[in-house]
Structures are given as structure tokens and as C-alpha cells.
Write an enzyme that holds these catalytic residues in place. Structure first.
Site, PDB file in Angstrom:
ATOM      1  N   GLU A   1     -29.758 -24.222  -1.800  1.00 46.93           N
ATOM      2  CA  GLU A   1     -30.672 -24.102  -2.925  1.00 46.93           C
ATOM      3  C   GLU A   1     -32.107 -24.443  -2.533  1.00 46.93           C
ATOM      4  O   GLU A   1     -33.055 -24.006  -3.190  1.00 46.93           O
ATOM      5  CB  GLU A   1     -30.211 -25.014  -4.068  1.00 46.93           C
ATOM      6  CG  GLU A   1     -30.596 -24.516  -5.443  1.00 46.93           C
ATOM      7  CD  GLU A   1     -29.852 -25.231  -6.545  1.00 46.93           C
ATOM      8  OE1 GLU A   1     -29.251 -24.538  -7.378  1.00 46.93           O
ATOM      9  OE2 GLU A   1     -29.856 -26.480  -6.568  1.00 46.93           O
TER      10      GLU A   1
ATOM     11  N   HIS B   1      -7.314 -25.047  11.961  1.00 55.34           N
ATOM     12  CA  HIS B   1      -6.142 -24.213  11.699  1.00 55.34           C
ATOM     13  C   HIS B   1      -6.430 -23.114  10.686  1.00 55.34           C
ATOM     14  O   HIS B   1      -5.523 -22.361  10.336  1.00 55.34           O
ATOM     15  CB  HIS B   1      -4.979 -25.084  11.210  1.00 55.34           C
ATOM     16  CG  HIS B   1      -4.535 -26.090  12.226  1.00 55.34           C
ATOM     17  ND1 HIS B   1      -3.537 -25.846  13.135  1.00 55.34           N
ATOM     18  CD2 HIS B   1      -4.985 -27.345  12.486  1.00 55.34           C
ATOM     19  CE1 HIS B   1      -3.368 -26.910  13.906  1.00 55.34           C
ATOM     20  NE2 HIS B   1      -4.243 -27.833  13.535  1.00 55.34           N
TER      21      HIS B   1
ATOM     22  N   LYS C   1     -28.760 -18.405 -15.765  1.00 59.26           N
ATOM     23  CA  LYS C   1     -28.669 -19.283 -16.929  1.00 59.26           C
ATOM     24  C   LYS C   1     -29.178 -18.574 -18.181  1.00 59.26           C
ATOM     25  O   LYS C   1     -28.588 -18.680 -19.260  1.00 59.26           O
ATOM     26  CB  LYS C   1     -29.487 -20.553 -16.687  1.00 59.26           C
ATOM     27  CG  LYS C   1     -28.944 -21.446 -15.586  1.00 59.26           C
ATOM     28  CD  LYS C   1     -29.832 -22.669 -15.415  1.00 59.26           C
ATOM     29  CE  LYS C   1     -29.329 -23.584 -14.319  1.00 59.26           C
ATOM     30  NZ  LYS C   1     -30.218 -24.754 -14.127  1.00 59.26           N
TER      31      LYS C   1
END
Length: 436
Positions: free
Chosen positions: A288, A309, A423
């Protein structure tokens, strides 16, 4: 503390070697990074850098102590409502003493409720006793839709099961001291409120009350946490050769890998379960802060030995577009050994009488060396032990590295303009409920 952080860049810098940035590239960028440090040192009084100076703050610790002690005495569980920077820093501090199996003696269980998945909320509310539960709601702006939704539903449940005055005894709000939906809600119900520093963005707020209150609830020494961060800050700002400071060197490496190698991803792989949440805190901080104007690298959080893994095949043999940072704790107890009488098998005799920590250390070393042999740029950051001082220093190191890298990339690390579009659209959709 800060001197115990050992950063080794030799696996990422070399002259005329595949998978390494050149010495000249790194030296040039480090020189620029050093000038950025000098400018920062002169500018520490600027409100934009309050996130760094929070490490030296002490005036708010008494109120943090008071709330934490009351919650410890009153509640078995504490819900921490918030997301992004309102949660990730607290989770990263909490993981130092709670690895997922419960808190230390005398501390409540912390539940970081970040998302607004109704199934998760239902599952939690059926498993805790609301009469013995405290709540901390965190939103810098006071208008974060997800946090307001979480708090509204929790308060509705409290009203159903507890007396009318119970909410003000168990809910604390952290938000900016200005008019907002959250401050108005807190005022209406008489909820306790702590001020969120207006000059500190959420992703940089770990050293403020946002990160310190959860840590203090678990009995951690938050003064030591801040002291470790303050020591790293002081050591960097007062360095005789700022271009050689660890954060400046790290920032130069990150940006140099972009320039010389076309690196588009930065992997932070910690070999300690207690640092798993730290890598996720870093992911938001880096993404950000730097992902602007077509630049930045994508941060990837990884955990050793688990991700050996699941991801190492890609890291070693996939696209060579990643820079690797391996974070290790080198000086702590190696733990128990596996007895040879039980692991009595020629195929695994290397495990007989081997301590668990030795296996983890060997796997970390093997990861570093195989990355280097595969011409992948890799640095290591080692700390001797993991405690509040060291963790505070790590927080400060990566915040400084991020701010310095932003200077090198010529972006503002403290804004996030692109996030606001999503938003705004969500609010529009909800305003016309028939479209949701």
C-alpha cells in the site's frame, strides 16, 4: 538490540553474475538512500513522520495500562474489531506470546475479527460468553464500513443478552478525535475512547495504541517494544555513514533488484511461527505504500519450513522475478530432540538425536543456498532472539526500509488513493440495496 539485527546482502549483489544486482547499482542507490536518511533525520518533527517518532512516545502508556488491566481482570475473551492496519500490527505483536494455542496466564483470549463474513461472526458468537467478553473497535477515520458493521452487530448481541449499561463497561473505541460515525456512536452509548493519532496511517500504526493495546492485553512489555523500535530509529538517523545503515541498504537492494533484474515480487520468508503474522503485516505496509504510479513490487509472505513444501518449487524453478528475504532467529533454544530409539530407521538416521530447532535451522540454510545456486537474489536478516525489543526493532527496520524505498521510487508512502475508489463504489451499491 539493533546491533543484534544482522543483514547479509551478499547473496543478492555481485558484479557480472546472473541473478544479482551489480555493485555499482547498489552503491548508487545506497548513496541516494543515505541522503534520504539524512533528510529524514532533519525532518523528524514533521507530522508526516509521526509513525516513526511514536517509538519514543510514553505519554499514552498509562491509559493503555489502565484499560488492559481492567480488561484482564474482567474478561475471558476480547474481540478486536478492525481490518488492515487496524488489525495486522496487533496480530503481529500478539503472535510473540500467543502462537494460536491460547494467551499467557492471566491474559484474555484475543480474537482479531477482520472480515465481514457472516459465517465467521456467527461461529464466534456461538462459542464465547458475551458476559465475559470485552470489545476494542479500531478505525482511524471512524467511517470504516466493515468495522462499523462488526461493531453494530456485536452491540446488538450485547443488547439482547446483557443489561442496558453493559456496553460502556466493555467496549473501547480507537479512532481519530474528530466528528465521525464512530465517535458519534461512542458518544451516544458512553463508550470509552482512545485517540488514534491523526498523523499516523493505519499500516504504520503498529507502534501507536493500535498495536500496543493488544500487546499489553497479553502481558507484553510495550515499553520494551517501543524502546527496541526507538533504538533502531536512533541508530539509523545518527549513523555516521547513513548509506550503510541496514534500512538504507535494504531499500537500495529492493529498488536495485527492480532496476537490474526486473524483479516484480518481494518475498519475506520467516523461519519462526511467531513471525508469520509479521510477514503479513509487512505485506500491507509494502504494497500500500509503494504500489503507485506504475511502480512497486508485489510483497509475498511466506513461512519456513512450511512453504518449502508449497512454494519453493516455484521460487527455484519458476519465473526469475522475485527477490527473497529470509528472516531467521538464530540464538534461541533448539528445543527437544527426536530419540534414536524411536527414529530407528537407516533412511532417517540424520534425524536421530537431532533437536527440532536444528532441523529448522538446517532447512533455512538449505533454502538460502539453493536459492543462490538457482541464481535467485536472496538476503538474510538474522536476530539472535525474539523478544519485545527485537520485535520493535524489526518493525522499525521495515518501516524505514519502506519509507526510504518510496523516496528512491519517488512515490508518497503515506497515501493510498487507488483504494478509495473501491470504497466509494461499495457505498454506492449499498445505497441502492436492490442492486446488492
Amino acid at each position: 538490540m539493533a546491533n543484534s539485527l544482522n543483514q547479509d546482502l551478499s547473496g543478492a549483489i555481485a558484479q557480472n553474475q546472473s541473478g544479482r544486482i551489480t555493485n555499482k547499482t547498489h552503491e548508487d542507490l545506497a548513496a541516494r538512500a543515505g541522503r534520504a536518511v539524512e533528510a529524514m533525520a532533519q525532518d523528524l518533527g514533521n507530522p508526516r513522520l509521526r509513525c516513526l517518532e511514536a517509538a519514543k512516545t510514553t505519554h499514552d502508556l498509562d491509559s493503555i495500562d489502565s484499560i488492559a488491566e481492567r480488561y484482564q481482570a474482567s474478561f475471558d475473551d476480547v474481540l478486536i474489531l478492525g481490518l488492515g492496519g487496524s488489525s495486522l500490527g496487533g496480530k503481529a505483536t500478539a503472535a510473540l506470546v500467543d502462537q494460536g494455542f491460547g494467551p499467557p496466564a492471566g491474559a484474555p483470549r484475543l480474537h482479531f475479527m477482520e472480515n465481514v463474513d457472516p459465517a465467521t461472526f456467527k461461529a464466534l458468537c456461538t462459542r464465547i460468553d458475551l458476559a465475559k467478553t470485552g470489545v476494542i473497535a479500531i478505525s482511524k477515520s471512524g467511517s470504516t464500513a466493515e468495522t462499523l458493521m462488526q461493531l453494530g452487530i456485536v452491540m446488538a448481541n450485547l443488547e439482547l443478552h446483557l443489561s442496558p449499561g453493559a456496553m460502556k463497561e466493555r467496549i473501547t473505541v480507537i479512532t481519530e478525535p474528530k466528528d465521525s460515525p464512530l465517535t458519534r456512536l461512542a458518544r451516544r452509548y458512553g463508550l470509552a475512547t482512545l485517540p488514534h493519532d491523526e498523523d499516523i496511517g493505519g499500516r504504520f500504526a503498529v507502534l501507536s495504541n493500535v498495536g500496543m493495546l493488544p500487546a499489553r492485553l497479553l502481558g507484553m512489555n510495550v515499553r520494551e517494544l517501543r524502546a527496541g523500535a526507538a533504538e533502531m530509529l536512533s541508530e539509523t538517523m545518527s549513523a555516521e555513514q547513513p548509506e550503510l545503515s541496514a534500512p538504507a541498504q535494504g531499500a537500495a537492494l529492493q529498488v536495485g533488484a527492480m532496476h537490474d533484474l526486473g524483479v516484480s515480487q518481494s518475498v519475506l520468508m520467516a523461519y519462526s511461527d511467531r513471525l508469520g503474522s509479521f510477514t503479513r503485516w509487512f505485506r500491507q505496509l509494502w504494497a500500500e505504500s509503494l504500489g503507485k504510479n506504475g511502480t512497486g513490487t508485489t510483497p509475498i509472505d511466506a513461512l519456513g519450513a512450511v512453504d518449502q513444501h508449497s512454494q519453493l518449487q516455484l521460487y527455484l524453478d519458476g519465473r526469475p522475478d522475485k527477490l527473497f528475504t529470509i528472516l531467521r532467529v538464530t540464538g534461541e533454544s533448539p528445543g527437544p530432540a527426536a530419540p534414536a530409539t524411536i527414529l530407528d530407521d537407516p533412511e532417517i538416521d540424520y534425524l536421530a538425536n537431532t533437536r527440532m530447532g536444528a532441523l529448522l535451522a538446517a532447512e533455512a540454510r538449505a533454502t538460502v543456498e539453493t536459492l543462490q545456486r538457482s541464481d535467485r537474489p536472496v538476503r538474510t536478516i538474522d536476530v539472535a532472539q525474539l523478544d519485545e525489543m527485537t520485535l520493535g526493532g524489526l518493525f522499525m527496520h521495515f518501516m524505514l526500509e519502506t519509507v526510504i524505498a518510496a523516496d528512491l521510487l519517488e512515490v508518497d508512502p503515506f497515501t493510498q488513493p487507488a483504494v478509495e475508489d473501491g470504497k466509494r463504489l461499495a457505498r454506492e451499491y449499498l445505497s441502492n440495496k436492490s442492486e446488492v
